[in-house]
Design an enzyme around this catalytic site. Structure first.
Site, PDB file in Angstrom:
ATOM      1  N   ASP A   9       0.855  -1.180   0.000  1.00 33.91           N
ATOM      2  CA  ASP A   9       0.000   0.000   0.000  1.00 33.91           C
ATOM      3  C   ASP A   9       0.899   1.241   0.000  1.00 33.91           C
ATOM      4  O   ASP A   9       2.095   1.165   0.298  1.00 33.91           O
ATOM      5  CB  ASP A   9      -0.891  -0.050   1.249  1.00 33.91           C
ATOM      6  CG  ASP A   9      -1.753   1.179   1.410  1.00 33.91           C
ATOM      7  OD1 ASP A   9      -2.433   1.551   0.444  1.00 33.91           O
ATOM      8  OD2 ASP A   9      -1.734   1.774   2.504  1.00 33.91           O
ATOM      9  N   ASP A  11      -0.247   5.186   0.866  1.00 34.09           N
ATOM     10  CA  ASP A  11      -0.522   6.153   1.938  1.00 34.09           C
ATOM     11  C   ASP A  11      -0.696   5.431   3.272  1.00 34.09           C
ATOM     12  O   ASP A  11      -1.545   4.552   3.403  1.00 34.09           O
ATOM     13  CB  ASP A  11      -1.791   6.946   1.617  1.00 34.09           C
ATOM     14  CG  ASP A  11      -1.689   7.672   0.289  1.00 34.09           C
ATOM     15  OD1 ASP A  11      -1.174   8.790   0.271  1.00 34.09           O
ATOM     16  OD2 ASP A  11      -2.123   7.107  -0.737  1.00 34.09           O
ATOM     17  N   ASP A 172      -1.997  -0.635   5.831  1.00 31.79           N
ATOM     18  CA  ASP A 172      -2.378  -0.119   7.154  1.00 31.79           C
ATOM     19  C   ASP A 172      -3.883  -0.075   7.354  1.00 31.79           C
ATOM     20  O   ASP A 172      -4.351   0.506   8.329  1.00 31.79           O
ATOM     21  CB  ASP A 172      -1.803   1.294   7.354  1.00 31.79           C
ATOM     22  CG  ASP A 172      -2.486   2.317   6.462  1.00 31.79           C
ATOM     23  OD1 ASP A 172      -2.602   2.065   5.249  1.00 31.79           O
ATOM     24  OD2 ASP A 172      -2.930   3.363   6.987  1.00 31.79           O
TER      25      ASP A 172
END
Length: 220
Positions: A9, A11, A172
């Site tokens: 991922d 961001d 996240d």
């Protein structure tokens, strides 16, 4: 089956982009004569792509939405501002570059899988000199479906000539875990990002990206 590739991922995993996303979101609110939102509040609205963020920025609701015409105008404001300021305050998290080097040194392929639009993702990874690390980049609008769909990881597997169970998805958010689960991939959550991942039932929670690499290396 052993892991042969990492899907990462962007961001909240590789970079902290909240300051610039927050500025763009508040530029949208300013355009519509709304008071600014705190950065932490905007942080809670990030994770499902820019189009959704714009709805949430205007309504300050997780499931909020605005009329189509207003959303189109807001998207134009957001994309213009964010495109011009995409890397003003956004920074690569400490240790990420070393972890990427560890992945490469150990023979893992590396893909970027983000819900950010591919144009913005490629612009940001280029500006921050991350782009050369990736065998491919998959954005939220690269395919008909984005995370939590399995489609991005199926695309990564097809492109790399491997199976989805040979991929470790690292992120996240709950979208990253669900994407991995839906694809039959390994799910690794990082604890330093934008969401509390403790309840997401990932296969492993990593304190750093390097921890994720070590977990995969030592997994049998």
């Amino acid at each position: 089956m052993s892991i042969r590739a990492f899907a990462l991922d962007l961001d909240g995993t590789l970079v902290d982009s909240i300051p610039d996303l927050s500025a763009a979101a508040n530029q949208v609110r300013r355009h519509f004569h709304l008071p600014p939102l705190a950065e932490d509040r905007i942080r809670s609205h990030v994770g499902d792509g820019v189009a959704t963020l714009v709805h949430r920025a205007l309504t300050d609701l997780r499931d909020g939405s605005v009329p189509l015409e207003q959303h189109a105008e807001a998207m134009n404001v957001f994309l213009t501002w964010y495109g011009d300021h995409i890397d003003v305050h956004t920074r690569v998290y400490p240790g990420v570059l070393d972890a990427l080097q560890q992945m490469r040194d150990n023979g893992y392929a590396i893909a970027l899988v983000t819900n950010k639009s591919i144009a913005l993702a490629e612009k940001l990874t280029t500006r921050l000199e991350l782009a050369p690390w990736f065998a491919l980049q998959v954005g939220g609008d690269s395919l008909p479906e984005k995370k939590p769909s399995a489609q991005p990881l199926h695309h990564v597997a097809h492109t790399l000539g491997i199976q989805t169970r040979e991929i470790a998805m690292v992120g996240d958010s709950i979208n990253d875990v669900l994407c991995a689960r839906n694809a039959g991939s390994l799910a690794i959550s990082v604890s330093y990002g934008y969401e509390d991942v403790s309840s997401y039932a990932a296969d492993y929670i990593a304190a750093t990206l390097a921890d994720a690499v070590e977990f995969v290396k030592n997994r049998h």
